[in-house]
Design a protein around this motif. Structure first.
Motif, short mmCIF file in Angstrom:
data_model
loop_
_atom_site.label_atom_id
_atom_site.label_comp_id
_atom_site.label_asym_id
_atom_site.label_seq_id
_atom_site.Cartn_x
_atom_site.Cartn_y
_atom_site.Cartn_z
N ALA A 1 8.90 31.33 39.55
CA ALA A 1 7.88 32.30 39.14
C ALA A 1 7.59 33.31 40.22
O ALA A 1 7.05 34.39 39.95
CB ALA A 1 6.60 31.55 38.75
N VAL A 2 7.95 32.98 41.47
CA VAL A 2 7.67 33.87 42.60
C VAL A 2 8.96 34.48 43.15
O VAL A 2 9.05 35.68 43.38
CB VAL A 2 6.91 33.11 43.72
CG1 VAL A 2 6.68 34.04 44.91
CG2 VAL A 2 5.61 32.54 43.20
N ASP A 3 9.96 33.62 43.37
CA ASP A 3 11.23 34.10 43.92
C ASP A 3 12.11 34.67 42.81
O ASP A 3 12.22 34.09 41.72
CB ASP A 3 11.97 32.95 44.61
CG ASP A 3 11.21 32.43 45.81
OD1 ASP A 3 11.02 33.19 46.77
OD2 ASP A 3 10.78 31.25 45.77
N ASP A 4 12.72 35.78 43.10
CA ASP A 4 13.59 36.43 42.13
C ASP A 4 14.97 35.76 42.16
O ASP A 4 15.85 36.15 42.92
CB ASP A 4 13.71 37.93 42.45
CG ASP A 4 14.52 38.68 41.40
OD1 ASP A 4 14.91 38.04 40.39
OD2 ASP A 4 14.77 39.88 41.60
N LEU A 5 15.14 34.73 41.33
CA LEU A 5 16.38 33.97 41.34
C LEU A 5 17.54 34.72 40.69
O LEU A 5 18.69 34.29 40.80
CB LEU A 5 16.19 32.62 40.64
CG LEU A 5 15.16 31.67 41.29
CD1 LEU A 5 15.20 30.32 40.60
CD2 LEU A 5 15.41 31.52 42.78
N SER A 6 17.24 35.82 40.00
CA SER A 6 18.32 36.60 39.39
C SER A 6 19.22 37.23 40.46
O SER A 6 20.38 37.54 40.21
CB SER A 6 17.75 37.69 38.48
OG SER A 6 16.99 38.63 39.24
N ARG A 7 18.68 37.37 41.67
CA ARG A 7 19.45 37.97 42.76
C ARG A 7 20.01 36.90 43.70
O ARG A 7 20.67 37.21 44.68
CB ARG A 7 18.58 38.94 43.54
CG ARG A 7 17.99 40.05 42.68
CD ARG A 7 17.05 40.93 43.47
NE ARG A 7 17.71 41.61 44.56
CZ ARG A 7 17.10 42.42 45.42
NH1 ARG A 7 15.79 42.63 45.30
NH2 ARG A 7 17.77 43.01 46.39
N VAL B 1 15.93 30.74 52.14
CA VAL B 1 16.53 32.07 52.01
C VAL B 1 18.04 31.99 52.15
O VAL B 1 18.79 32.60 51.38
CB VAL B 1 15.93 33.04 53.05
CG1 VAL B 1 16.71 34.35 53.08
CG2 VAL B 1 14.46 33.31 52.74
N LYS B 2 18.50 31.21 53.11
CA LYS B 2 19.94 31.08 53.33
C LYS B 2 20.62 30.32 52.19
O LYS B 2 21.79 30.56 51.87
CB LYS B 2 20.21 30.43 54.68
CG LYS B 2 19.87 31.35 55.86
CD LYS B 2 20.17 30.71 57.19
CE LYS B 2 20.09 31.73 58.33
NZ LYS B 2 18.75 32.29 58.54
N VAL B 3 19.90 29.39 51.57
CA VAL B 3 20.45 28.70 50.40
C VAL B 3 20.59 29.68 49.23
O VAL B 3 21.60 29.70 48.53
CB VAL B 3 19.56 27.50 50.01
CG1 VAL B 3 19.98 26.96 48.63
CG2 VAL B 3 19.67 26.40 51.04
N MET B 4 19.56 30.52 49.03
CA MET B 4 19.60 31.48 47.93
C MET B 4 20.67 32.55 48.15
O MET B 4 21.16 33.15 47.19
CB MET B 4 18.23 32.14 47.74
CG MET B 4 17.18 31.20 47.14
SD MET B 4 15.64 32.02 46.68
CE MET B 4 14.90 32.26 48.29
#
Length: 631
Positions: free
Chosen positions: A535-541, A608-611
């Motif tokens: 809901a907070v992190d933009d997982l589409s990117r 961040v590095k995982v994403m």
């Protein structure tokens, strides 16, 4: 190989082969020191200015016999000694034993099969000189009979006589496969093609050239120069080739450590690659003593002392580059364990942009290290990359008009244009004494390898107060813990509050192998473990990746490492908490909620590095400290 005579002492420095031979002969009672002195005088009188008293010279002067020389050489090589009665005994010419090695092979390599061992699993073979081709050929021939070769040393005269006497008169007989179950090949898998195998045999070009005792691996042009590469060619004893190949393979596969771990019935060899241990070989127990003794000789350690831990150093040149090996031995239940730390300067990047810092943390780090004075601390466990990060920071601020001096124990890598000094605890030169001397050398920037005690801490902090920029490392879990660690050490809260400009905690995590990386969709519990909220992190990117395992990464799915950091900047709030001696939890909370430059915790930096697909959830969970509050 069994049979290494541990009564031989190496002294404080590794000795030439002829000196070690004389020491063994004296220890065996075959030679006296007075005889050695007299013989050297004779050599000098005869015009030999060097006075080298080697095996041939001893035989020529009649001081020892051929059997004495052979027995001493067997002890030095770590193989068994084949006494004359073993080769002259009529039972040694049993047809079923002779049939295991062909006459052609016996004559080509001057080897003779004495017989099977008591357990029936090994074939004892005598030779005048053991070479790698000879061992390989014999091992290949006897392997199909479930036998391992047990090398022994004998005089050439006796071996040739035994071949002539028994092979020429022996009736032809078909070899019989041994009845016991198949056993592991006596040759270590590193030599016969194990899990890690870059080449068939250790060639002269690939073999590490051991630097002489007078030459520092940090100064390849020191006294003594290069040892002739032929000294470690394939014509040398098997143990030398085996240890050299272990070192060569470890460097080729980017290992940071080599472990020789003794077990009840075997010796396990492991490499630490990208922070994880991998078993690469298991060799027979008989190899253990010879391997350890060989490493000790290379590292200038005392091979006769097996009851106390020892430290040493080996400098090698391989494939045109210099590698430093730090060696540590430790007595254990099943023998001495040896660990070799590999310091390969060619594989280390000292560019601050290549360390894996996210943009904001990198900007903050550059701001901190550009300050004219104060102390910056890097924290984390051993092997977390603290030294590399601080080296890179020093390199980034290096300039002709800045005097940078280091105080290290030991110097890990040489830095061009920077004066580096070594602590020597045995000589009484501690960090504190060295640091006092450095302050009289008009430094602008000081690097202290580690703050270990209150005295060193006080000198370092007072140096920061008097206008010096100081870098140092500290062992604690997180950045905020550096303050409480110093308080527990007895450092005055005022010194900490007024001197510390920043503290960084760091870990190293493995990178996903770019060759076999595949995208995947993470499970909700994986996202929750690192506080990633859809809901907070933009997982589409986001690009979540993991490796399937390939030849490039040795089937691990990872290749290389990057750092995960948290960077705490001292502000007025944290200074006041320090003066009040508040807990690390309160200091950490204040660092993450400050309005000017809030600290990004390691957990978030890892997320961040995982994403970005750089590493995986499993790596962050394994390597990164996550406080109870964050979890």
């Amino acid at each position: 190989m069994a049979g290494m005579d541990n009564s031989v002492q190496s002294g404080d420095r590794a000795k030439p082969a002829h000196v070690r031979l004389i020491e063994v002969l004296i220890s065996h009672g075959a030679l006296t020191q007075d005889a050695v002195t007299a013989a050297m005088d004779k050599l000098r009188e005869s015009g030999d200015a060097r006075g080298v008293l080697n095996g041939p010279a001893l035989l020529r002067l009649g001081l020892v016999g051929e059997e004495d020389i052979t027995k001493a050489q067997a002890a030095l090589m770590g193989v068994g000694y084949a006494a004359p009665e073993l080769l002259t005994d009529p039972s040694s010419g049993a047809p079923e034993v002779l049939a295991l090695i062909s006459p052609t092979l016996a004559n080509q390599y001057v080897v003779y099969p004495i017989g099977r061992s008591s357990d029936g699993k090994r074939l004892r073979v005598a030779a005048a000189q053991w070479t790698q081709p000879a061992f390989d050929a014999l091992q290949s021939m006897t392997k199909e009979f479930d036998l391992r070769v047990e090398p022994m040393l004998a005089t050439e005269r006796l071996v040739r006589a035994a071949i002539k006497a028994h092979y020429e008169n022996a009736p032809a007989q078909k070899p019989v496969r041994h009845a016991v179950p198949a056993v592991v090949d006596n040759q270590p898998s590193t030599m016969r093609g194990g899990a890690i195998r870059p080449s068939e045999v250790l060639s002269v070009a690939a073999s590490p050239v051991i630097l002489p005792p007078g030459a520092s691996p940090l100064d390849p042009n020191g006294d003594g120069g290069d040892i002739d590469g032929q000294e470690f060619s394939v014509d040398q004893p098997i143990i030398i080739q085996f240890v050299n190949k272990i070192i060569s393979d470890a460097i080729t596969h980017r290992a940071s450590d080599i472990h020789f771990e003794p077990r009840r019935d075997r010796l396990e060899i492991k490499y630490r690659v990208d922070g994880s241990l991998h078993t690469v070989d298991e060799v027979p127990k008989s190899f253990q003593s010879a391997c350890v003794s060989r490493i000790k000789v290379m590292a200038e350690m005392n091979i006769a002392e097996r009851r106390v831990p020892q430290d040493g150093r080996i400098g090698v040149r391989i494939s045109g580059r210099t590698v430093d090996l730090r060696v540590s031995s430790l007595p254990t239940q099943f023998g001495e364990a040896v660990v070799m730390r590999i310091l390969d300067r060619s594989s280390m990047s000292l560019d601050i942009n290549d360390l894996g810092f996210e943009e904001r943390n990198l900007r903050t780090l550059r701001s901190v290290i550009s300050k004219p004075h104060g102390i910056f601390l890097a924290t984390g466990p051993t092997g977390s990359g603290k030294t590399t990060t601080l080296y890179a920071a020093i390199q980034s601020i290096k300039a002709p008009d800045i005097n940078i001096i280091t105080c290290e124990d030991p110097i890990e890598y040489d830095l061009d244009g920077i004066r580096q000094s070594n602590v020597n605890e045995k000589a009484g030169l501690t960090f504190a004494k060295q640091l006092r001397a450095i302050l009289r050398q008009d430094p602008d920037v000081i690097y202290v390898g580690e703050i270990r005690d209150p005295e060193t801490a006080e000198i370092a902090f007072r140096a920061a107060l008097t206008g010096h920029l100081v870098f140092s490392t500290l062992h604690c879990n997180d950045a905020a813990g550096a303050v409480t660690r110093l308080l527990n050490m007895g450092v005055d809260p005022f010194l900490i509050a007024s001197s510390v400009i920043g503290a960084m905690a760091q870990r190293l995590v493995r990178r996903v192998c770019s060759n076999c990386a595949k995208p995947y969709r993470p499970r909700p519990e994986e996202l929750a473990s690192l506080g990633i909220d859809p809901a907070v992190d933009d997982l589409s990117r986001a690009t979540f990746r993991r490796g399937d395992g390939c030849a490039a990464c040795d089937k691990t799915g990872y290749r290389g490492r990057c750092s995960i950091q948290e960077l705490m900047i001292m502000d007025e709030t944290i200074r006041q908490l320090t003066l009040d001696k508040e807990t690390a939890t309160k200091i950490r909370t204040a660092a993450m909620t400050c309005s000017t430059n809030p600290m990004i915790p390691m957990r978030r930096d890892g997320a961040v590095k995982v994403m970005k697909g750089i590493t995986t959830f499993d790596e962050i969970q394994r390597r990164v400290f996550i406080s109870d509050g964050e979890d």
